[in-house]
Design a protein around this motif. Sequence first.
Motif, PDB file in Angstrom:
ATOM      1  N   UNK A 530      44.532  85.945  42.368  1.00 21.27           N
ATOM      2  CA  UNK A 530      44.453  86.626  41.077  1.00 21.27           C
ATOM      3  C   UNK A 530      43.687  87.931  41.207  1.00 21.27           C
ATOM      4  N   UNK A 531      43.910  88.792  40.235  1.00 18.81           N
ATOM      5  CA  UNK A 531      43.221  90.087  40.225  1.00 18.81           C
ATOM      6  C   UNK A 531      41.917  90.033  39.445  1.00 18.81           C
ATOM      7  N   UNK A 532      41.570  88.866  38.907  1.00 24.50           N
ATOM      8  CA  UNK A 532      40.288  88.718  38.224  1.00 24.50           C
ATOM      9  C   UNK A 532      39.148  88.673  39.242  1.00 24.50           C
ATOM     10  N   UNK A 537      36.823  83.458  36.735  1.00 35.17           N
ATOM     11  CA  UNK A 537      37.528  82.180  36.587  1.00 35.17           C
ATOM     12  C   UNK A 537      37.765  81.566  37.963  1.00 35.17           C
ATOM     13  N   UNK A 538      37.654  80.238  38.023  1.00 33.51           N
ATOM     14  CA  UNK A 538      38.058  79.486  39.205  1.00 33.51           C
ATOM     15  C   UNK A 538      39.344  78.736  38.879  1.00 33.51           C
ATOM     16  N   UNK A 539      40.385  78.947  39.651  1.00 30.86           N
ATOM     17  CA  UNK A 539      41.697  78.364  39.373  1.00 30.86           C
ATOM     18  C   UNK A 539      41.815  77.015  40.067  1.00 30.86           C
ATOM     19  N   UNK A 540      41.930  75.939  39.302  1.00 23.17           N
ATOM     20  CA  UNK A 540      42.169  74.616  39.875  1.00 23.17           C
ATOM     21  C   UNK A 540      43.673  74.434  40.071  1.00 23.17           C
ATOM     22  N   UNK A 541      44.180  75.219  41.002  1.00 20.24           N
ATOM     23  CA  UNK A 541      45.602  75.270  41.314  1.00 20.24           C
ATOM     24  C   UNK A 541      45.767  75.388  42.814  1.00 20.24           C
ATOM     25  N   UNK A 660      40.438  77.389  35.238  1.00 18.91           N
ATOM     26  CA  UNK A 660      41.777  77.345  34.642  1.00 18.91           C
ATOM     27  C   UNK A 660      42.535  76.181  35.259  1.00 18.91           C
ATOM     28  N   UNK A 661      43.200  75.387  34.412  1.00 18.52           N
ATOM     29  CA  UNK A 661      43.976  74.257  34.897  1.00 18.52           C
ATOM     30  C   UNK A 661      45.364  74.283  34.268  1.00 18.52           C
TER      31      UNK A 661
END
Length: 911
Positions: A530-532, A537-541, A660-661
């Motif tokens: 991501x560009x953030x 944010x931490x992406x749970x992906x 983010x989930x």
Amino acid sequence: MSAPGAEGIARPDDGHYRLGNDNETAEENGNVVWSGSWVAERLGIELVGGDELRELLGLALRRNPKRAHLLVSNVLGKHVPQRPSVVHGAGVALGKRVRDLLGDAAEQAVILGYAETATGLGHSVADGVERAPYLHSTRRPVAGVAAAGGFEEAHSHATSHLLLPEDPELLAGDGPLVLVDDEFSTGNTVLNTVRALHARYPRRWYVIVALVDMRSATDQGRLAEFAQEIGARVDLVAMASGTVALPEGVLARGQALVAEYDEAAASGTGSETGTAAGTGIGTGSETGTAAGTGTATATAATGVGAGVGAPSPSPQPPPLPAPTSRPDTTRNGIVRVSLGWPDGLPDGGRHGFTPAHRARLEAAAPAMADTLAQELGDARRVLVLGFEELMYAPLRLALELERSVTGIEVRYSTTTRSPVLAVDDPGYAIRSRLVFPAHDTGAFPAGEGTGDRYAYNVAGGGFDAVVAVVDSLADSPELHAPGGLLAQLAAHVPRVVLAVVPSYLPSPSHVADRQEPSMLPAPLRGPAFSSYAADDVGWLLQDLSDVELEAPTEEREEAIQSGGAHYAESLPVEYQPSPEYQELFRSALGTSAARIARAVGTVTETVLAEHPQRYDDPASREATQARPVLVSLARAGTPVGVLMRRWAMHRHGLDLKHYAISIVRGRGIDTNAIRWLAAHHNPADIVFVDGWTGKGAITRELADALAEFDDFHPEIAVLADPGGCVRTYGTREDFLIPSACLNSTVSGLISRTVLRADLVGPDDFHGAKHYRELADADVSGYFLDTVAARFGDVTDAVDTDVKELLATDRAPTWEGWAAVERISEEYGIHDVNLVKPGVGETTRVLLRRVPWKILAKRGAGTDLDHVRLLAEQRGVPVEEVDGLPYTCVGLIHPRYTRGATGADGTAVATS
């Protein structure tokens, strides 16, 4: 055979090592042979660095599909028997350097070692730091002990790690965290650990310690970038540094070489060595002895290797039953000894090992070593053999034997899970191997923890006594069975002494009431994903960026409506906005930025004000000091989550965590992500965030999905709730939120989430793609910055809104759901999933689906400019109607086949 090793002495005055020339190299015909030359010559692998690298390291071939070669340390005490003073001294010297680096901060440091290879090294580093507690990761689950985290080691044979401190606050301090591994190669394992722990226990200083720093030139720059990413200092301390030069195709060539040896061994012409029958290669000889000190060719009869000539296996000793009391006499050269291990002293750092524990062990070690010495008889060359993660207790026993018993040579190594090819060649680091079944299976639930285990360079090592040290959970029938470790050792060494250390279990008072940990990786973060910014944010992906998932909109719609596919199994082709549409976005954002900022402030302040009510006693200290953990529903909720986090920092100086989930209509929420959240945060603190509500389908989906999880609150906080579906919102007006105008280019360049069985396994996060190629069109940061710039302008209005909201009955009315059901019937659609109410949902229909028509509230103004433009581009009629509770509603084509649209995908008339 002469087992490879490395000799050396500690230099307390300067903390450095000088490696001697006892047996870290072999001499044949007067020539010194490096124990990595065999692999280097055959695969073209090269160690690039100073001469100390060849003294510290040899090479072998892994039986591992992820990495061909194994760097075999001569000072680690894992694969190569070594003097215990060298093994312990290497770690202590590194620990002293860490102590000098940290200065006064060493008093607040915590040392963390990695299972299984570096558990003893980490202990030794902690000894050098002196006053720091120690914890090592473990692959052994312990019932009732809450995890402080978990992570994956991508290249390892066994990948999943748990952190199980007895003291739940051990990792919660803000002092330096020192992470110890045997080698620092790509750095992925260590950096993933730091990222995971930093998300939960942020601190300002990390120190990475390794025997060797073997990063490539590409990887060397990552450390500074990573430190900048997390906003912390990260140092590296190593005994030596260099790189491994790997030619192209080395993995395939290494696998082929292992397969060649396996095939030759199976046919009786090969040279893999090490069995209960003896060691040796390539001669067809059968002259080996039961003690394993000859040059016999290995046999495949026990499943532990094969060689030329295929001799008959030596007789196996009869099984030794696991005794209930200490036997007084030896049997087949095996004797059990009672160490007198101090009561309550941990067997190692699995649950934490403090300086006070170290002092107790050091005080008791002389007596325990004396007990062992009495059982060694006239042995003159003794190996103390540890057991997988149990490295430190055997090491300290071996060290005390070396110090206190004269007239014997003491060496130390441990068994391991890692399968490595053995070749009896002086230029190869693993000269022999013993293979035996795992013997701590009782420690693993549901049959886990089974499989083969290995002891390297023991057979043929010239030992006349072995002290096998295991913990009590590993003192099992498998240990004593034919073909088990004890039987294998007895076939090669005249005398085997079994010493059992009590397995330490934390006291019940230290068991925390938390859910089981996730065995999942740390969240993905920008800029890698991501560009953030990383802390946004931490992406749970999981990252599916390299997978082709896009399909034409019309094909997707036909498959979805026919029941042939679910919408989450593919992705629409990313909409590329025209210059006209991009200008419309910027104009709309300029007009609505203050309105959005006000809604962000209102929903964030409402969440903060009501958070203590999530606790049984809202007035308690725990409740009043608790902070929300924002969990946005990817991806529409994620920009809102980032903005809420920025508001909390702007207004209150609060640094809220944000993840983010994925949640998928009809499939539910990502339960692995929920497990990860439960393992890392109090579920009562989790606040789910979305951009807006339509008819409330996701609200209902979330409530259903969380029913099986304890303590989570199934409510969503949204920026806009025109459908009356939630009680926590910034506004109930249906207005244009510019982030709905675009797809990934306003959402950190992340796709919508993907859930497909061939890509997402039962233990995986849902997936998504990072569209790095769209960076030039990315306006994610611009959107956030534009809205955040208006925070100061709306503070008074937010305070007024929040005061009114907190005094208002905000119970959901579900007005929107009723309107959707009415529209579905009036227009003959008969499927509420094809009715998408609200500006945001209508925009999604136009960008991702095959729209049929747009219903617009009569007199709607500029909030619908972008909808009208998209509708015109797609050839979709816009019908103005009265009585809508929303500004607009998008209708998906209700009887869609590809014949229902023109060749360009625009809508055509239907009857």
